[in-house]
Design a protein around this motif. Structure first.
Motif, PDB file in Angstrom:
ATOM      1  N   PRO A 519      45.572  34.043  35.440  1.00  0.00           N
ATOM      2  CA  PRO A 519      47.027  34.151  35.203  1.00  0.00           C
ATOM      3  C   PRO A 519      47.612  35.494  35.643  1.00  0.00           C
ATOM      4  N   ILE A 520      47.342  35.874  36.853  1.00  0.00           N
ATOM      5  CA  ILE A 520      47.833  37.137  37.403  1.00  0.00           C
ATOM      6  C   ILE A 520      48.440  36.876  38.771  1.00  0.00           C
ATOM      7  N   GLU A 521      49.627  37.433  39.009  1.00  0.00           N
ATOM      8  CA  GLU A 521      50.217  37.441  40.340  1.00  0.00           C
ATOM      9  C   GLU A 521      49.929  38.785  40.985  1.00  0.00           C
ATOM     10  N   TRP A 522      49.274  38.748  42.138  1.00  0.00           N
ATOM     11  CA  TRP A 522      48.980  39.972  42.882  1.00  0.00           C
ATOM     12  C   TRP A 522      50.081  40.159  43.919  1.00  0.00           C
ATOM     13  N   VAL A 523      50.760  41.291  43.843  1.00  0.00           N
ATOM     14  CA  VAL A 523      51.872  41.587  44.744  1.00  0.00           C
ATOM     15  C   VAL A 523      51.470  42.740  45.655  1.00  0.00           C
ATOM     16  N   CYS A 524      51.630  42.529  46.950  1.00  0.00           N
ATOM     17  CA  CYS A 524      51.309  43.544  47.947  1.00  0.00           C
ATOM     18  C   CYS A 524      52.590  43.892  48.699  1.00  0.00           C
ATOM     19  N   ARG A 525      52.888  45.186  48.829  1.00  0.00           N
ATOM     20  CA  ARG A 525      54.153  45.619  49.425  1.00  0.00           C
ATOM     21  C   ARG A 525      53.914  46.544  50.613  1.00  0.00           C
ATOM     22  N   ARG A 526      54.664  46.286  51.679  1.00  0.00           N
ATOM     23  CA  ARG A 526      54.692  47.208  52.817  1.00  0.00           C
ATOM     24  C   ARG A 526      55.979  48.021  52.810  1.00  0.00           C
ATOM     25  N   VAL A 527      57.081  47.431  52.336  1.00  0.00           N
ATOM     26  CA  VAL A 527      58.387  48.086  52.328  1.00  0.00           C
ATOM     27  C   VAL A 527      58.945  48.035  50.913  1.00  0.00           C
ATOM     28  N   ALA A 528      59.507  49.141  50.464  1.00  0.00           N
ATOM     29  CA  ALA A 528      60.084  49.205  49.118  1.00  0.00           C
ATOM     30  C   ALA A 528      61.418  48.474  49.099  1.00  0.00           C
ATOM     31  N   GLU A 617      47.968  34.268  44.283  1.00  0.00           N
ATOM     32  CA  GLU A 617      47.204  34.046  43.067  1.00  0.00           C
ATOM     33  C   GLU A 617      45.781  33.629  43.420  1.00  0.00           C
ATOM     34  N   PHE A 618      44.863  33.949  42.532  1.00  0.00           N
ATOM     35  CA  PHE A 618      43.461  33.590  42.708  1.00  0.00           C
ATOM     36  C   PHE A 618      43.019  32.654  41.583  1.00  0.00           C
ATOM     37  N   GLY A 619      41.962  31.912  41.852  1.00  0.00           N
ATOM     38  CA  GLY A 619      41.375  31.036  40.855  1.00  0.00           C
ATOM     39  C   GLY A 619      39.867  31.038  40.990  1.00  0.00           C
ATOM     40  N   VAL A 620      39.207  30.498  39.985  1.00  0.00           N
ATOM     41  CA  VAL A 620      37.745  30.380  40.008  1.00  0.00           C
ATOM     42  C   VAL A 620      37.408  28.935  40.331  1.00  0.00           C
ATOM     43  N   ASN A 621      36.744  28.721  41.434  1.00  0.00           N
ATOM     44  CA  ASN A 621      36.313  27.383  41.834  1.00  0.00           C
ATOM     45  C   ASN A 621      35.355  26.842  40.783  1.00  0.00           C
ATOM     46  N   VAL A 622      35.717  25.702  40.172  1.00  0.00           N
ATOM     47  CA  VAL A 622      34.912  25.173  39.065  1.00  0.00           C
ATOM     48  C   VAL A 622      33.541  24.705  39.538  1.00  0.00           C
ATOM     49  N   THR A 623      33.393  24.466  40.829  1.00  0.00           N
ATOM     50  CA  THR A 623      32.116  23.993  41.362  1.00  0.00           C
ATOM     51  C   THR A 623      31.216  25.144  41.773  1.00  0.00           C
ATOM     52  N   THR A 624      31.747  26.075  42.565  1.00  0.00           N
ATOM     53  CA  THR A 624      30.921  27.176  43.099  1.00  0.00           C
ATOM     54  C   THR A 624      30.958  28.429  42.234  1.00  0.00           C
ATOM     55  N   LYS A 625      31.874  28.488  41.264  1.00  0.00           N
ATOM     56  CA  LYS A 625      32.048  29.656  40.386  1.00  0.00           C
ATOM     57  C   LYS A 625      32.425  30.909  41.177  1.00  0.00           C
ATOM     58  N   GLU A 626      33.136  30.732  42.285  1.00  0.00           N
ATOM     59  CA  GLU A 626      33.581  31.859  43.101  1.00  0.00           C
ATOM     60  C   GLU A 626      35.066  32.116  42.887  1.00  0.00           C
ATOM     61  N   VAL A 627      35.459  33.360  43.059  1.00  0.00           N
ATOM     62  CA  VAL A 627      36.878  33.711  43.063  1.00  0.00           C
ATOM     63  C   VAL A 627      37.425  33.439  44.458  1.00  0.00           C
ATOM     64  N   VAL A 628      38.436  32.572  44.544  1.00  0.00           N
ATOM     65  CA  VAL A 628      38.998  32.195  45.841  1.00  0.00           C
ATOM     66  C   VAL A 628      40.515  32.269  45.775  1.00  0.00           C
ATOM     67  N   LEU A 629      41.130  32.406  46.947  1.00  0.00           N
ATOM     68  CA  LEU A 629      42.586  32.345  47.036  1.00  0.00           C
ATOM     69  C   LEU A 629      43.027  30.925  46.716  1.00  0.00           C
ATOM     70  N   ALA A 630      43.984  30.771  45.807  1.00  0.00           N
ATOM     71  CA  ALA A 630      44.397  29.435  45.363  1.00  0.00           C
ATOM     72  C   ALA A 630      45.925  29.361  45.306  1.00  0.00           C
ATOM     73  N   ASP A 631      46.431  28.363  44.574  1.00  0.00           N
ATOM     74  CA  ASP A 631      47.857  28.114  44.449  1.00  0.00           C
ATOM     75  C   ASP A 631      48.448  27.800  45.826  1.00  0.00           C
ATOM     76  N   VAL A 632      49.637  28.321  46.131  1.00  0.00           N
ATOM     77  CA  VAL A 632      50.300  28.054  47.408  1.00  0.00           C
ATOM     78  C   VAL A 632      50.808  29.373  47.996  1.00  0.00           C
ATOM     79  N   ILE A 633      51.023  29.364  49.300  1.00  0.00           N
ATOM     80  CA  ILE A 633      51.720  30.469  49.978  1.00  0.00           C
ATOM     81  C   ILE A 633      52.777  29.824  50.860  1.00  0.00           C
TER      82      ILE A 633
END
Length: 849
Positions: A519-528, A617-633
């Motif tokens: 439940p975290i949104e990661w925000v990356c900024r190049r311009v203020a 946003e990231f999620g944990v793959n329930v099958t592989t137990k890996e942290v992967v990029l998820a949700d939508v872009i």
């Protein structure tokens, strides 16, 4: 009549939609606007939709100009804005005449100042330039353009005369023979796909022009492009006017052919140019309107195979599309083309089914469409057998009513089998959708019963802002967002980023791996910009972050998604799908966010767009137990400024900034989203080709060279192996060099030579292309042989890399400077190497390695 004068230079208030307004159209609008009753109504009310609807009707009835009420209102506003701008210039003392700043200045001034406007001659078409805003000191000019107006094919004396003004076709008018040839090329399956999928159509119309040239039609690509747009516009204008009861076939030649292409009710077959009756009917002008061309529509379209219940086909039963042509002898009206829809009971009695099938035995791929009805039922449009729901779209006729243009053809069992396989390949996979797992503001997540570990992500036609404080329905947004997300995830996956995305399923949904979302949104900024300026007063908008600024926000709508620190995230002790989120996982998400942003930033730079900031946003793959990029872009996830100009922003910020949500404003937002979804497809295209040419001194070095080729393939760089010796055949070596220099493809040469390396120095001294030495080192003499690659004469600039993988990586880095796809693979490779080391260290620390 079309009046051509100086073009307006004042900026427009808003986009007017569709094609540009011609002088005739603006004149028609001014004539209607000048009416005293219309002027008074516009002054007395703010809600003026009905007024502009009346103006649009009068423009069509009196002047034959077809514009909808929105376009009339927008042009009305733009004319007022241009007039006010010109008045300001006049007041500033730099006035050099109205024509420099605005065409129709005098006419608009007369209307706005309540003076009488002399429009008698104007309305009757024999106007001289007079008040049409010619520049001061120049003689007024008027010129009649015959190509700018497509007029009705029926007699001009009829009361139903109808004119549609389109962009100029340039040069001479198109003959019926030329238009038919254009439609014939347009109808080809491959051409239709290209026209639907591509936004840059010049190359396509160059192909069409060349095809027409082979048929004796001399038209350049611009003329073909213009005629193509005119046919589409005229067709759509007539479609909008069908509610008024007018028969569109009386108003447009080739209406049925264009309707078949744009509505996909039929498939064309491709006969010899102007074959059968068309060679005769289109070889000369019509003696009578619609006398011959519509008499036999079976010559225009593809065939329909009639299949019995036993699955067999009768060669004589190949049919044209389900159209019955009723020829009227009473007048010169075109024949009425009616579709027959049989009910379910009648189909059972007939004991036959119709299957759409072109003249060839291959099934055409479905072309994309913007029609709402097709978007809402993407599964039904690919079905081969006409189901009950499809009877309105694919009509049925008696099998002896028309004949096939392709003639009798024997359909074998092998044809049936190959046809069925082709059909299955284009039919979307049927999914067993289970319960709803989750629902957000813009999407729903469903369980897939027959695919454990996977989910269906279904987008919604809803747009929100301010944690859903503002939310509206935007028709078509689901398809636009799904298309954008699918393209972005494909780009990242091809680069090597681990994501939950599996594949696009329908226009509005995609399949993804089932993940427990962090439940975290990661925000990356190049311009203020945006909220960062509010939280950090004193920072000026536009400040550029180098390195990137990374922030995280806890997803909590009730508290407006508060910003969290890394320490707060670690203290939360999240455990998802059996994986505890600790320092290692946080570091991986930090690094991944930066890498993902840089890949997309580099990709958007190829479209001259600045990626300002982005949330993922990231999620944990329930099958592989890996942290992967998820949700939508999608376009809700970033800020995107074309040419780095905030005023041209194309992202959801436009919706956030709306002071009032109106239908016109929502159309503008939708156009921005569509613009992004079209451009994001271009990010998957390689901007330039390049290659690596490996020159080996002997085939004994083949294993070493194969390693280089394999590594190049992992970066998407083509690799060619050649055998030559600079010592034994220097002339052949230089000939090979000249061969690859001469075709203009960017090339990096890799010299693989053992013992005394002569290939690298000879190539470096005779080419301006990069040269890399990659000698195969042997245990016995390797320490001595390597000096022939390291010690070079002055003036030679070839580098030496001993590892085959490293040599391929170095070549890819050279190409990555101008190819964002190669660069993205390099960037993802760096990330994956770092992540592998991080996980290995974590396992070592926990004594699990």
């Amino acid at each position: 009549m079309v009046l051509e004068g100086p073009l307006a230079s004042a900026p427009y208030v808003t986009e007017e939609g569709g094609r540009h307004w011609t002088d005739k159209e603006v004149g028609a609008l001014l004539c209607v606007w000048a009416d005293r009753r219309i002027r008074d109504q516009l002054k007395c009310t703010l809600r003026n939709k009905s007024i502009f609807q009346e103006m649009a009707r009068q423009m069509q009835q009196k002047f034959g100009v077809v514009r909808n009420w929105k376009q009339c209102r927008t042009k009305y506003k733009n004319l007022k804005y241009e007039y006010k701008t010109a008045r300001k210039v006049q007041a500033s003392g730099t006035w050099v005449g109205p024509g420099k700043y605005m065409k129709f200045f005098d006419e608009v001034e007369s209307i706005l100042t309540d003076r009488e406007l002399d429009i008698g001659a104007w309305c009757h078409g024999d106007i001289e330039m007079g008040m049409l805003g010619s520049p001061a000191g120049q003689a007024p000019q008027a010129r009649v353009s015959e190509n700018t107006c497509l007029s009705s094919p029926i007699a001009a004396s009829g009361s139903e005369q109808f004119h549609v003004v389109t962009v100029s076709d340039t040069s001479r008018n198109w003959s019926d023979q030329e238009i038919w040839a254009l439609i014939q090329v347009w109808s080809e399956e491959g051409m239709c796909r290209q026209l639907e999928k591509s936004t840059r159509k010049r190359d396509i119309f160059v192909q069409i022009s060349n095809r027409l040239m082979l048929q004796g039609v001399e038209r350049d690509w611009k003329q073909c492009h213009t005629k193509y747009k005119n046919l589409k516009y005229l067709y759509r204008s007539l479609q909008k006017g069908r509610a008024e009861g007018a028969d569109p076939r009386r108003l447009m030649r080739f209406y049925d052919e264009v309707d078949a292409l744009l509505s996909r009710t039929t498939n064309y077959t491709h006969a010899e140019p102007y074959s059968q009756p068309y060679a005769q009917s289109y070889a000369q002008p019509y003696a009578q309107p619609y006398a011959q061309p519509y008499a036999q529509p079976e010559e225009l379209f593809g065939s329909i195979a009639v299949v019995g219940e036993d699955g067999t086909r009768n060669p004589d039963d190949f049919l044209s599309p389900s159209l019955e042509v009723i020829q009227s002898n009473a007048d010169s009206k075109p024949p009425v083309v009616r579709e027959h829809n049989l009910g379910q009971q009648q189909q059972q009695q007939q004991q036959q089914r119709c299957i759409l099938r072109p003249a060839e035995t291959t099934l055409p791929e479905s072309r994309g469409t913007k029609r709402k009805a097709v978007d809402q039922d993407t599964t039904a449009k690919r079905l081969l057998v006409i189901s009950k729901e499809e009877q309105d779209d694919i009509p049925i006729i008696e099998k002896n009513s028309v004949r096939s243009i392709s003639g009798p053809k024997t359909i074998t069992d092998q044809d049936n089998e190959s046809y069925n396989k082709s059909a299955m390949a284009t039919t979307p996979e049927e999914l067993k959708v289970g319960k709803k797992l989750n629902e957000g503001k813009t999407k729903e997540i469903f369980e897939l019963v027959d695919q454990p570990g996977s989910v269906l992500v279904q987008s919604k036609d809803q747009i929100t802002a301010g944690n859903a404080v503002r939310k509206d329905q935007m028709e078509g947004k689901a398809a636009i967002a799904n298309k954008t997300t699918s393209c972005v995830f494909r780009l990242l996956q091809d680069a090597g980023i681990k994501t939950a995305f599996v594949k696009q399923h329908t226009d509005t949904a995609f399949i993804a791996a089932h993940c427990d979302m962090i439940p975290i949104e990661w925000v990356c900024r190049r311009v203020a910009t945006g909220s960062f300026l509010k939280r950090n007063p004193g920072v000026k908008e536009g400040y550029r972050f180098s390195p990137l600024k990374l922030e995280m926000f806890f997803k909590d709508d009730a508290n407006n998604d508060p910003q969290w620190s890394e320490e707060q995230l670690l203290a939360a002790n999240f455990s998802l799908a059996g994986l505890s989120i600790g320092q290692c996982e946080v570091d991986i998400m930090n690094r991944s966010t930066v890498a993902i942003f840089e890949i997309l930033e580099r990709a958007w730079a190829t479209q001259n767009c600045t990626l300002v900031d982005m949330k993922i946003e990231f999620g944990v793959n329930v099958t592989t137990k890996e942290v992967v990029l998820a949700d939508v872009i999608d376009n809700d996830s970033w800020r995107l400024w074309p040419a780095g100009d905030r005023s041209q922003q194309k992202d959801k910020q436009v919706y956030r900034d709306l002071k009032e949500v109106t239908p016109e404003a929502m159309q503008m937002v939708k156009r921005n989203f569509e613009w992004v979804s079209e451009r994001v497809k271009l990010l998957l295209e390689s901007p330039a080709s390049g290659r690596v040419v490996v020159l080996m001194g002997s085939t004994s070095d083949m294993a070493h060279c194969e390693k280089i080729r394999k590594a190049c393939g992992s970066y998407g760089v083509p690799c060619v192996l050649r055998v030559t010796s600079a010592h034994k055949g220097p002339d052949e070596t230089l000939r090979i060099k000249a061969q690859y220099e001469g075709d203009g493809v960017p090339t990096v040469f890799v010299a693989v030579a053992g013992r005394s390396n002569g290939l690298g120095p000879v190539m470096s001294g005779n080419t301006a292309y990069p040269v890399i030495n990659c000698p195969p080192i042997t245990p016995d003499w390797g320490a001595q042989d390597v000096w022939s690659s390291l010690r070079m004469p002055s003036g030679l600039g070839c580098s030496t890399v001993l590892s085959p993988d490293a040599a391929a990586q170095f070549a890819a880095q050279i190409f990555g400077l101008g190819n964002h796809l190669v660069w993205s693979k390099l960037r993802a490779s760096m990330l994956n190497t770092w992540v592998a080391l991080k996980i290995a260290d974590q396992k070592l620390q926990s004594c699990s390695i």
